[in-house]
Each structure stands twice: as structure tokens, then as C-alpha cells.
Motif scaffolding. Sequence first.
Motif, PDB file in Angstrom:
ATOM      1  N   ASP A 112       0.845  -1.301   0.180  1.00  0.00           N
ATOM      2  CA  ASP A 112      -0.026  -0.076  -0.191  1.00  0.00           C
ATOM      3  C   ASP A 112       0.967   1.371  -0.003  1.00  0.00           C
ATOM      4  O   ASP A 112       0.255   2.354  -0.126  1.00  0.00           O
ATOM      5  N   TYR A 113       1.869   1.014   0.337  1.00  0.00           N
ATOM      6  CA  TYR A 113       2.770   2.308   0.416  1.00  0.00           C
ATOM      7  C   TYR A 113       4.197   2.185   0.351  1.00  0.00           C
ATOM      8  O   TYR A 113       4.903   1.034   0.318  1.00  0.00           O
ATOM      9  N   ALA A 114       5.040   3.152  -0.186  1.00  0.00           N
ATOM     10  CA  ALA A 114       6.685   3.046  -0.217  1.00  0.00           C
ATOM     11  C   ALA A 114       7.218   4.388   0.336  1.00  0.00           C
ATOM     12  O   ALA A 114       6.570   5.437   0.082  1.00  0.00           O
ATOM     13  N   VAL A 115       8.584   4.114   0.416  1.00  0.00           N
ATOM     14  CA  VAL A 115       9.326   5.254   0.771  1.00  0.00           C
ATOM     15  C   VAL A 115      10.602   5.191   0.149  1.00  0.00           C
ATOM     16  O   VAL A 115      11.149   4.258   0.070  1.00  0.00           O
ATOM     17  N   ALA A 116      10.852   6.239  -0.755  1.00  0.00           N
ATOM     18  CA  ALA A 116      12.087   6.077  -1.617  1.00  0.00           C
ATOM     19  C   ALA A 116      13.265   7.201  -1.041  1.00  0.00           C
ATOM     20  O   ALA A 116      12.743   8.104  -0.640  1.00  0.00           O
ATOM     21  N   LEU A 117      14.445   6.901  -1.325  1.00  0.00           N
ATOM     22  CA  LEU A 117      15.502   7.620  -1.073  1.00  0.00           C
ATOM     23  C   LEU A 117      16.522   8.113  -2.262  1.00  0.00           C
ATOM     24  O   LEU A 117      16.952   7.051  -2.756  1.00  0.00           O
ATOM     25  N   LEU A 118      16.161   9.289  -2.761  1.00  0.00           N
ATOM     26  CA  LEU A 118      16.601   9.448  -3.978  1.00  0.00           C
ATOM     27  C   LEU A 118      18.074  10.243  -3.705  1.00  0.00           C
ATOM     28  O   LEU A 118      18.342  10.932  -2.767  1.00  0.00           O
ATOM     29  N   ASN A 119      18.727  10.410  -4.969  1.00  0.00           N
ATOM     30  CA  ASN A 119      19.885  11.378  -4.880  1.00  0.00           C
ATOM     31  C   ASN A 119      20.147  12.073  -6.094  1.00  0.00           C
ATOM     32  O   ASN A 119      19.617  11.458  -7.383  1.00  0.00           O
TER      33      ASN A 119
END
Length: 1021
Positions: A854-861
Motif C-alpha cells: 500500500d505504501y512506499a518510501v524512496a531515498l533519492l539522490n
Amino acid sequence: MSGRWPFTVEKIAQRLTLIAPYVHRKRQPLPPFRLLPLAAATVDAPICADPTGWAEIPHQSYWGQTDLNFILKSSFAAPDGWDADKIVLHLPLGVLGDIFNHPEALVHIDERPVASADRYHHTIQLDGALADGKQHVLSLQGWTGHTDWPPDPTSKAKLFMGTPAIVERDPTLLAFHTLAQTMLDTVSVLAPDDPVHQKLLAALDDAFKVLDTRAPLGDALYETAAAALATLEQGKAAAGDPLDVTLHGIGHAHIDIAYLWPIAQTRLKNARTCSNVLRLMEVDPDYHFSHSQPQLYAMMQADYPAIFDQIKARVAEGRWEVMGGMWVEPDLNIPGPEALVRQLTLGRRYFRDTFGDVETPVLWLPDTFGFPAQIPQLMRHAGLKWFATNKLNWNQINPVASSSHNWEGLDGSRVLAHVLTTPRDVQYLPFPTNYKSDLSAYEVYGTWDRSTTQDQVRDLPICYGYGDGGGGPTEALLAKGHAYADMPGMPRFRMSTVRAAFEAIEAAATDLPVHVGEHYMEGHRGVYTSQGWIKRANRKAEWALHEAEALSAMAGLSPDLTEAWQLLCLNQFHDIVTGTSVAQVFDDARADYTRTMELAGAASAAAADVLAMQEPALANTSPVSGARLALITGADIANGQPTEGGTLALFDALPAYSVTPLANAIPTQIPATCRATDAGFVLENATLQVTVDGTGRLTRIHDKATGKEVLQKGALGNQLVAFEDRPICWDAWDIDPSFEDRQDDVMGETSLEIIEAGPLRASLRVTIKWRSSTIMQDIRLAAHSNRIDFDTTVEWHEQHVLLKAAFPVAITAPMAQFDTQWGVVERATTRDTPFDAARFEVPAQKWAQLADRDYAVALLNDCKYGYDVRDTTMRITLIKSSTSPDPQADQGHHAFTYSLLPIPRADPAVLNCAAYDLNAPLRVIPKGPGHAALDAPFVVSSAPNVIVETLKPADDRAGSIVRIFESNGQKTSATLRFGFDIGTVHVTDFLEVDQKRIPHTGRDVGLDFEPFEIKSIRVQH
């Protein structure tokens, strides 16, 4: 005494030491060398200069210093009565003590380059025509090298010059000594109770009974050498049979284009190495040599055209194998998706255009630090079918399961892979191998013994010749190779090629194991982060070239960006972009990146002039469409937000590959805000509320639309954590798991200030003074996006400190996803198996993600490559700060942005849009008389998971090349809609050779994709 004396091996070894000097039957010292120190390595050194007044180096004396470029000059004349076919130069220049072949020098006779003199190549056979009684000028241009490894730049060590001489050798005694030494070495690896061991040792003992070594050694020694050699050969033949195994001897010289030396030195190493190869080919008709990296050939072509012409002749003859597959032997984790394609196309096209269709279809990367999951598919698109490496045997925990195997990529493409099996001890590593064998019996036998596919594969490559700093095979190595051709108890050795070795493996092994996905290297994890500036320069240059080519295709232009791509690919060499070279290498790289940006910028500006509209506009060359916030300079924006450096403008649906009037900027319905509270500060937009405490860390991220608390309960987000970083070895290369033994929260004198209060973006500036460093972060939240940016500048003055940013998030998942070139890979979030435990630091391109249903968290750069995700904590690695081989690595200024992106419904389209937005530049095009303004996007994809990664003019100027891939691992049908009526469409390979014509309808092209499939098409009006 009764029975065999137990010290026969020692007796034979002593006898070999005794007779070795007598291989030089006659000897006449050369006049002492005169020395001219040089300021730098240069192809145009004054080798023809008059040495009068230069410092003299007496025989048997110390000279030089570490890291000295030099010219040495002397002369020689062959004495009357010497046999012209047996005359050599012996040049014992000394040794400083590093692990390479230094000192090294290109030897010129009468101003003509003929060979190299170095630690291992110290004997040079002369052309018989030089035995003319005349004086000949001897000039050496070279470099002393370093002391030890890692090098000590403060060392006061000197080299010891022996007695350089012209020598007449005794070929029979030399042959005897070489064969006897090789047989004795073979005895050392065979068990004492092995009959072959016993018979070879008996043959050696018998031969030395024939050889007259009574004092004083002289005529009797030479007179008995032939009989002793015959006795030795007979005893060898009677000792038994070789193993039913063939080792394909690959003459090779691994040349690090930059490393502990700058590229300027490599250009000279290139000539030294190749001159030796060519010289040895003249005296050994069986000798074959395999040489990689088209960049090195191009350097030779420019620097030493006469040597290059000789290389071309040997290529045509079939004895010089051109191979490699890529422009250089690059790192593979850091280059972006299109950069990997260009490594292949630049390399393959150069070889084809220069030598014809002779390149061996192998991707040869013996020393590269890990291999992404899409490499097999990229190889297939470029016409390569074999893969070779050595570095996976440098794994710290888990050995490679199968030395020969089929490697399957994300899309199912397969290539035949071989991991070299020649053993060599390297530091503390448990199962290392090498690509520069000295043909010791341990390495020759071990090449077979270390193979894990002995039931199927009985043909194995063994690369021999000195390398890393070049050098290649020696006369002695060639002689040992011939001795192993039929050595009892040992694999049969034959002079061969990479092509022949792979063809033999391919023919015999029909059911090899399959390795699926990335080949992660368990080591050198620090290269994802070392020298942070070059990671940023690489990413920005890649996107500058992406923009230049896309805008050019949109404008109908075809600029020549070959130089720019060659410079970018050159600096992606596996010791440059990785940050693992000496400081001078990075000085040169900065100039190269400046040049690359100039070339890309000029092409973009020219295309922008053509695309200019009757009003100011914004060019978007991002591969995906979506809302974007642009920073506008030099134009008035009705709905903008003034900010530092210009005006922010919001575009709600900016199409990919399009030009949009600035007047299309829209106001936001619900503004982004930042306000102070008793507990700190709150940034807020329509969907997120982000709370920041007085230390700059996040205490809460609340998704207003779903009610989701993004952070773990009670946990802090954006924790800056410093770790003591002292790897056992390879300082700039490695992060050891012990880095977590000592860690500190980065906290100190802290100030917080609201610098943007909306409506389009809110920003909170956090400044932290910690130890000797200052970290400034602008925490940003835009009105239209869930992405929380941490725009960071650092003045860093710490050493052996690893800096990470950590986010404990409220997502529990067994696997995390990571962006890789042309796809996505998954890795475990636990360390429950040895394989997962070894992956405590991993590479990624633009993002890492934790997701549930249902949900995601991404760490971008925007320019970082190192991550770790364990359980529910995501960390990105920001700075490494090693001290070797560059004592000042990572000191000073850093600039980068990383972002946390909460994603309701775990929608990958949202992630891709945010990641490309963070990386792909937008360009403001002033109002102008452009004659090719677009009335529609050049190309858009109907499916969000089918991404047009690359748009470029065709190399032959026949239309445009569009490179597309499926990004989610789903079988998909998609339509590409172009902004013009299409004439023809062809599927091409990476070299832009049309494969087949495909149908289209008006402006639309329908395409079907397998999961993670890449396609290239040529579109013509």
C-alpha cells in the motif's frame, strides 16, 4: 648414503643460482648513463638532446628518486668477433620497491623506439644489423615509479644502477636454465609420492651430473650444456604425460589508464608495453598477444604512429588480438544507462573502423568492481557474447559458485561468463586470482585446480604478462610457456587467444550453471562514494550530454559530440570515477569534465536557438512527463515565486522531450509553507506535514491524504551519522563492516532559518558546525510534490570519517528495490545469509526504495551511489574521506541533494517522475526567431513503465535514435507518439545497424516489451 638424498631440490636450486650469471657468456660494460630529469611525463621528451653536462650515473651506484620522469643516454658498439645473433643489451636500472614493473623506460636506439626496459624486461635482444662495429646512441625515456604499496610520496629511496652492458648470451645454457627452473618449479607443486615428481627430480639430478659446474666455471660448462639439455629433455619426456587439460595462454598486459600515475604517464606505458610485444613477436612466431581498451589504441595512433602501424600489421596477421568491448575498462556501477551503451559503441566502432571486423566479441573487465544486472542484455545489443572478469574472486566472504557459467540478465538475456581461475595471494583475501600470471607452477597448476567446472570445462584461459602498470610478457615467460606445452603432471599450455579459449569452453560446456541478476563484488564498496566531487561531475556531465543530444534531435541538428563522450567514458575508467587514484589524476579529470560540459553546453545552446519560440520557453528533456518546478532566470513569471538565483515557476504537466512557453506556468492551489513552532519548524503542503526539531532532524512526516506516519514511531529522520572508516586495506576502495564499531551523531552548534515560505516551495536552512566541518542543508518541500529535498553543501575537513544520512521508516519488507541502469534490482533487507550479510553497502543509480502493498518510501539522490537498507532503516552514504592514494581526498567543498519521497499506493510512476525531475535539467530558451519550434512533444510513451531513456540524432544523420526500456519488470505494450508524421521506423542494435523495419500508423509506433527489455529504434521523417 642409501636411498635418495632428501635435499635434492635444494641442491638443484643452488646449482641454478650458480649457473645463472654464466648465461651471459661475454660482457662489455656500457659507458655510464647520463641523466636528464623531466618535469612531467610527455610524449615529446627531448630524447635527441646532447647529454653533455647531464649528471653521470656511475655503475654500481644509487640514483634517482621516487616519481621521477627522466631521460638516460649512453651508447654501445658490438665488439669485433661476437656472434651477431646472440647479442643483447642488459639494462639493470634498479628497483624502488612498488608492486609494479617500475622503473620503466622506452628504449630508443639511434632515436628509434625498439623496446622497454623495466624491472622484468631488462634484457633486449639486438637486431643483428647493429653488430656493425659502429657506435649507436642509446636513449631511455622513463619513470622511476613509487616505493611500496600504497605509495609513500615522501620516500627518500633511490634506485641502484647495476652495470649496464652489451652481452653475448649462450642460447644453449639459457635454454637449459629455463627448462630446469620450470621443471624444478613443477616438482614443487606435485606431491613427493607422485611418480612424476620423482622422475622429474631424477631427470634434473641426472642433467646436473652431465653439466660441468666445476670451478672455475668456463669452457667446460658451455661445452657440456648441450648434452645436459638433451639429458633433461629426455628425462622430462620419460617422466609421464601432461594432464588432459589445455591452458590457453593469453599474452596480456593490463594497463590501468590512470591509477598511481596520471594519464600522461599511461600514454608512455602504452608505448613501452607495445614495443616489447612487437619485439618479442619478431623472435617467437608462436607468440600471440591480446590487448584491450580502444582508448589505448587511439592514444597509440596519435602518439606513436610508427608503432601503431606495426600493431595493425600484427592484427592483420592474426597474432595481435583486439578485444575488450568497451572504450575503456570502466567501473560499471557508477556510469548511467546511456553511458554504458556509449562505452560499448565507442569501443566497438573504433575497432571496426580501424581494424575491420576482427574484434573478439568479449566484454573483458578483469579488474572492474562489480557488474550490474543488465550487462548481459547490453552486451547482446552490442554484438558481444562472452564475458570475462577476475575481480569476483576478490570476494571477501562467498566464492563465485561456478568459474564458468551462463550469466542471465534482468530480461533473460544470457552470455557465457568465465571468472579467471589463476591463483595468487592478495592481502587477506580468501580466494583471490589474477590476470597477470608469472607462469609459476603454482599458478599454472592452480588455474586448473581452481576451476569449479572440471566436469565440463577442460580448456581454460591463463593470462600471463606483467600488468596493472603495463609491461606484458617477457622473453623468460614465453620460454616457460613453451616448457609447459608438454610438462608431465601439468596442464598443457599453448599460446592462444581469448577467442580460442571461449570457443573451446562454448563448444564443450552445454549445461553450465546459470547466474541470474547482478554480480555483486564483495569488496571495494567505498568506490561508490570516494572523491564525491567526481561522482557529481560524472552525473552532471551525463545529463548535460543527454540534454545536448535530445535537444539536437528535437531541433533536427547533428552535432559531433564524439570528443565529449570519449572524455566522459575515459574518466569512467575503474580507477578514476571510483575515486581511487592519486591527486594528479583528478586534476586532469576536472579539466576533462570542464571540456565535456563546454562541448555539451555549446550543442544545447545551438539547438535551443533553433527551437526558440516567439516567447520565452522551457525545454524539458526528461524521459518522463509530469509536474515540474523550474528555476527561471532572465524572464518575468506571472505566477512565480522569487527566490535566490531567480524565480520559481510551476508547470503542472510538462511533457517529456518538449518545449513549453513560460507563460504556461500555473499558480498553486494550496501553497507550501514553513513556520516556526515551540518544538522547531513545520514544512507543509497539500499532502505532507514535515516536522523538524532544533537539531535539523525530522521528528515526523505525516501523509495527510492517507494518514500514514512515514517515520518509525519515536525515530528521527535525516539523522546524519559519522563512522570511523579505517578499512584493513585499500583505503579509498573499501568500507569494512567494522565501520559501525564507532559512530557519532553529527550534532554541534546548529542554526535554523526559514529562507523560503512559499507558495511554490518552502525551505528551511539548517547549518551545523561539527568538529572541523560545516554542513548546510536547505530542507525543501514544494507545493506539488511529496518529495522532501535535502539540498546540501558541506565544507568537509575530516579524514577517515564516513558520513551517512539515515531514515528509519514505517515500512516492513523483506526486500528493498534499487535503481540500476535500465532496470531495478531487489536486495534483502536482512543479513540472515552470508550472501546478504556481505551486501552491507550496495550501489544504486537514482534511488533506493522500501515498499509494501500500500505504501512506499524512496531515498533519492542527484549524484550519490552508495546505500544500505537494513530492516526498516534506509541510509545513503554521502562522504568517505580516505587518505590513500590521495591524502586530500574529499577535503573541502561538497554539493549534493538527496530526497525522501513518500509514495502512496507505492506507485512506480511517481517514483520515476520524482527521480528524473531531481536529475534531468530544464533549460530556459529566450524568445527568438527559431525556425524549428515544436508544436508537440518530440516523443512520449503511452505507458508510464515504458521510458524513453535516450533521444539522439542518428550517428549517420539518418533520422533519430530512440532508446526505450520497460522499467517495472512487467510485460507491456506501449505506443510511442511522435510530434511529426513518421516516414520509416527500424529496430536497430546499439551500433545503429538496422535490424528490421517495423510498422507505424501516422505519428504512432506500437511496441511490445518483455520485462526490463531495452529497444533501440531509428525514426525518420
